[in-house]
Design a protein around this motif. Structure first.
Motif, PDB file in Angstrom:
ATOM      1  N   ARG A 153      50.755  47.924  68.215  1.00 17.51           N
ATOM      2  CA  ARG A 153      52.148  48.350  68.122  1.00 17.51           C
ATOM      3  C   ARG A 153      52.635  48.252  66.678  1.00 17.51           C
ATOM      4  N   ASN A 156      58.040  45.124  63.962  1.00 20.46           N
ATOM      5  CA  ASN A 156      59.467  45.162  64.279  1.00 20.46           C
ATOM      6  C   ASN A 156      60.296  45.146  62.998  1.00 20.46           C
ATOM      7  N   GLU A 157      61.603  45.032  63.124  1.00 21.83           N
ATOM      8  CA  GLU A 157      62.474  45.117  61.955  1.00 21.83           C
ATOM      9  C   GLU A 157      62.262  43.971  60.972  1.00 21.83           C
ATOM     10  N   TYR A 162      53.868  42.526  67.442  1.00 23.47           N
ATOM     11  CA  TYR A 162      53.725  41.996  68.786  1.00 23.47           C
ATOM     12  C   TYR A 162      53.083  43.088  69.637  1.00 23.47           C
TER      13      TYR A 162
END
Length: 228
Positions: A153, A156-157, A162
Motif C-alpha cells: 500500500r 499515509n500522510e 501499513y
C-alpha cells in the motif's frame, strides 16, 4: 519452491548482525505474503527501472577485508513494486561502483521520518538485500543472492506504510533486474547525505556516536512495518 523455502527460513545470524534484514515481519509477528513471477512480471515492463529517489543516509560496515553497505533512500509516491525496483536498481548500481560484499537498500517515503532511530518499522516501504557472492558473507550460510520485499500500500500522510508484506523469491528478483535498462543512483540533496561507519569484529572503523548498535559493532536493526 526451494527459493520460497530459503526465504521462509532466513539466517538468524544475518538478522542479528545486519539489522534484521531478512526478518521483514519485524516485531509485529504478522506473516508475510509470498508472490510469484506470474503476478510480478505482468507489471514489471511498466516502469522497469523504478522511481527517482533521494539518498538519505548511508552506513558502511567494515569487517577486516569485507565491506557491507546499507543505504536509506526516499521516494515520492508510487506503488510497492516500483519501490522494490528502485531499491533493486540502487543496490546493483552501488555494487557496480563500490564492489561491497553485501548491499542493503531501504526505501522510505519523502514525507516519512529521516532520523536514524525512526527509519524502521512502518517507515520502510521496500527493502532489497543484494549479496553477489554469498560465499563472501560466511555469516549468512545458504543465503540467496537477493532478498526483496515491499509493503503493498502507499504511504499515509505521515509517510508511514501499513499493509501486507510482499516477499519476492530471489529468482524472480533476478528476472526483474534483467529487464532494467538504466541503472542509476539516487540524487544527492544539497549537502552530502549523512554517512556513518561501523566496524565489525576486527574491523578498522568505529560506530558513529549517534548510531545505535546491536552490541556487536554493527548498527541496530532496521525493522520493517506490518499490518496497520
Amino acid at each position: 519452491m526451494k527459493g520460497l523455502l530459503n526465504i521462509f527460513r532466513p539466517s538468524r545470524k544475518l538478522a542479528l548482525v545486519f539489522g534484521g534484514i531478512l526478518v521483514f515481519c519485524g516485531a509485529t509477528g504478522s506473516a508475510a505474503v509470498y508472490i510469484g513471477a506470474e503476478k510480478l512480471l505482468g507489471s514489471t515492463f511498466r516502469g522497469a527501472n523504478g522511481q527517482k529517489c533521494t539518498e538519505v543516509k548511508t552506513v558502511l560496515i567494515k569487517k577486516k577485508d569485507r565491506q557491507w553497505i546499507r543505504k536509506y533512500v526516499s521516494t515520492n509516491g508510487g506503488d510497492g513494486l516500483s519501490r522494490l525496483k528502485t531499491a533493486l536498481r540502487v543496490a546493483e548500481k552501488t555494487f557496480e561502483e563500490q564492489k561491497p560484499d553485501l548491499v542493503q537498500v531501504v526505501v522510505i517515503d519523502d514525507d516519512g521520518p529521516k532520523d536514524r532511530a525512526n527509519m524502521r518499522g512502518h517507515a520502510i516501504g521496500a527493502d532489497v538485500v543484494y549479496i553477489p557472492d554469498p560465499s563472501r558473507v560466511p555469516e549468512v550460510e545458504g543465503a540467496d543472492v537477493f532478498t526483496a520485499r515491499y509493503i503493498d500500500r502507499p504511504a499515509n500522510e505521515s509517510g508511514l506504510f501499513y499493509g501486507e508484506k510482499i516477499v519476492v523469491p530471489s529468482e524472480d528478483v533476478e528476472r526483474i533486474a534483467a529487464l532494467m535498462d538504466d541503472k542509476f543512483d539516487c540524487a544527492k540533496p544539497d549537502g552530502a547525505p549523512e554517512t556513518a561507519a561501523a566496524g565489525g569484529h576486527g574491523g578498522d572503523a568505529h560506530a558513529a556516536p549517534a548510531e545505535k548498535s546491536s552490541g556487536h559493532g554493527e548498527p541496530a536493526p532496521a525493522e520493517a512495518g506490518g499490518h496497520g
